[in-house]
Design an enzyme around this catalytic site. Sequence first.
Site, PDB file in Angstrom:
ATOM      1  N   GLY A 131       0.790  -1.229   0.000  1.00 40.77           N
ATOM      2  CA  GLY A 131       0.000   0.000   0.000  1.00 40.77           C
ATOM      3  C   GLY A 131       0.816   1.270   0.000  1.00 40.77           C
ATOM      4  O   GLY A 131       0.305   2.321   0.402  1.00 40.77           O
ATOM      5  N   SER A 132       2.062   1.217  -0.482  1.00 38.60           N
ATOM      6  CA  SER A 132       2.887   2.428  -0.458  1.00 38.60           C
ATOM      7  C   SER A 132       2.340   3.497  -1.396  1.00 38.60           C
ATOM      8  O   SER A 132       2.349   4.696  -1.072  1.00 38.60           O
ATOM      9  CB  SER A 132       4.341   2.099  -0.809  1.00 38.60           C
ATOM     10  OG  SER A 132       4.456   1.599  -2.125  1.00 38.60           O
ATOM     11  N   ASN A 133       1.831   3.103  -2.569  1.00 37.16           N
ATOM     12  CA  ASN A 133       1.228   4.090  -3.468  1.00 37.16           C
ATOM     13  C   ASN A 133      -0.052   4.663  -2.864  1.00 37.16           C
ATOM     14  O   ASN A 133      -0.335   5.851  -3.011  1.00 37.16           O
ATOM     15  CB  ASN A 133       0.927   3.451  -4.828  1.00 37.16           C
ATOM     16  CG  ASN A 133       2.150   3.408  -5.725  1.00 37.16           C
ATOM     17  OD1 ASN A 133       2.915   4.360  -5.807  1.00 37.16           O
ATOM     18  ND2 ASN A 133       2.354   2.283  -6.386  1.00 37.16           N
ATOM     19  N   MET A 158      -3.337  -6.556  -7.727  1.00 38.81           N
ATOM     20  CA  MET A 158      -2.765  -7.697  -8.433  1.00 38.81           C
ATOM     21  C   MET A 158      -3.825  -8.684  -8.904  1.00 38.81           C
ATOM     22  O   MET A 158      -3.665  -9.901  -8.814  1.00 38.81           O
ATOM     23  CB  MET A 158      -1.739  -8.404  -7.536  1.00 38.81           C
ATOM     24  CG  MET A 158      -0.632  -7.495  -7.017  1.00 38.81           C
ATOM     25  SD  MET A 158       0.252  -6.642  -8.345  1.00 38.81           S
ATOM     26  CE  MET A 158       1.057  -8.024  -9.153  1.00 38.81           C
ATOM     27  N   ARG A 159      -4.919  -8.154  -9.414  1.00 44.30           N
ATOM     28  CA  ARG A 159      -5.980  -8.981  -9.973  1.00 44.30           C
ATOM     29  C   ARG A 159      -6.371  -8.432 -11.336  1.00 44.30           C
ATOM     30  O   ARG A 159      -6.416  -7.213 -11.531  1.00 44.30           O
ATOM     31  CB  ARG A 159      -7.224  -9.001  -9.073  1.00 44.30           C
ATOM     32  CG  ARG A 159      -6.987  -9.431  -7.637  1.00 44.30           C
ATOM     33  CD  ARG A 159      -6.486 -10.852  -7.529  1.00 44.30           C
ATOM     34  NE  ARG A 159      -7.407 -11.815  -8.127  1.00 44.30           N
ATOM     35  CZ  ARG A 159      -7.102 -13.089  -8.338  1.00 44.30           C
ATOM     36  NH1 ARG A 159      -5.892 -13.535  -8.031  1.00 44.30           N
ATOM     37  NH2 ARG A 159      -7.988 -13.906  -8.867  1.00 44.30           N
ATOM     38  N   ASN A 212      -4.850   2.838 -13.496  1.00 41.97           N
ATOM     39  CA  ASN A 212      -3.890   1.811 -13.090  1.00 41.97           C
ATOM     40  C   ASN A 212      -2.473   2.371 -13.143  1.00 41.97           C
ATOM     41  O   ASN A 212      -2.174   3.278 -13.924  1.00 41.97           O
ATOM     42  CB  ASN A 212      -3.996   0.600 -14.019  1.00 41.97           C
ATOM     43  CG  ASN A 212      -3.086  -0.538 -13.600  1.00 41.97           C
ATOM     44  OD1 ASN A 212      -3.054  -0.931 -12.428  1.00 41.97           O
ATOM     45  ND2 ASN A 212      -2.320  -1.077 -14.529  1.00 41.97           N
ATOM     46  N   HIS A 228       1.589   0.993 -13.547  1.00 41.65           N
ATOM     47  CA  HIS A 228       2.330  -0.188 -13.995  1.00 41.65           C
ATOM     48  C   HIS A 228       3.819   0.146 -14.052  1.00 41.65           C
ATOM     49  O   HIS A 228       4.195   1.230 -14.513  1.00 41.65           O
ATOM     50  CB  HIS A 228       1.831  -0.616 -15.371  1.00 41.65           C
ATOM     51  CG  HIS A 228       2.500  -1.851 -15.891  1.00 41.65           C
ATOM     52  ND1 HIS A 228       2.233  -3.114 -15.385  1.00 41.65           N
ATOM     53  CD2 HIS A 228       3.438  -2.025 -16.865  1.00 41.65           C
ATOM     54  CE1 HIS A 228       2.964  -4.005 -16.031  1.00 41.65           C
ATOM     55  NE2 HIS A 228       3.708  -3.380 -16.930  1.00 41.65           N
TER      56      HIS A 228
END
Length: 227
Positions: A41-43, A119-120, A136, A138
């Site tokens: 959860g750093s972002n 991650m889904r 998103n 990436h």
Amino acid sequence: MTTKPLSINSTTSLISPEIDNSAIAPNTPPLKLGVLASGSGSNFEVIAQAIQTQKLNARVQVLIYNNPEAKAAARAEKYGIPSILLNHRDCKNREELDTKIVKTLQEHDVEWVIMAGWMRIVTQVLFDAFPDKVVNIHPSLLPSFPGIRAVEQALKAGVKITGCTVHIACLEVDSGPILMQAAVPILPDDTAETLHARIQVQEHKIIVGAIALIAAPNCRSTLQSQS
């Protein structure tokens, strides 16, 4: 020729487009966000910090996480943000999970969905509920190296520059209109761990920058007209 090592906190990376403080637009209603996270959860936390310090005109309505061990939930508690576990293992397929996610997001009056380390693979169920409003991040310069292990893909390919991308998500994995990118040089002695650490520093910058762009009145109206 010797190459001077870059520190993990190197600021030499190129971020595009640039954004100034005028994009924060404090006189407009805050953007109501729902964040999806699977890991540390750093972002998510840099988003929460930017909001707390009034560097971002937004509000996180809810954090949804799918991994019971995810540290993102503890970060949400620290900021007083509701967090809800929707374990994908309890669902028979991806569509069932996304149906639960959509219901939760709608119950919390979310406008935009931010996948910050989610991650889904997302299905049409989510995109139908939030058309052109799913974002998103990436760890590559898309369209290069989509999918899993993007950092390892870049190292294996022998490219000299990689980076990270924030984009509007669509059904095809790691594709869709690009909002912001940061380029990160690959050093001769880089490993997946060292390169990922430097990319993550830039991720923290562009995730906030991209949301600020979305929150700006001119960008918000442009995106709405395109949807």
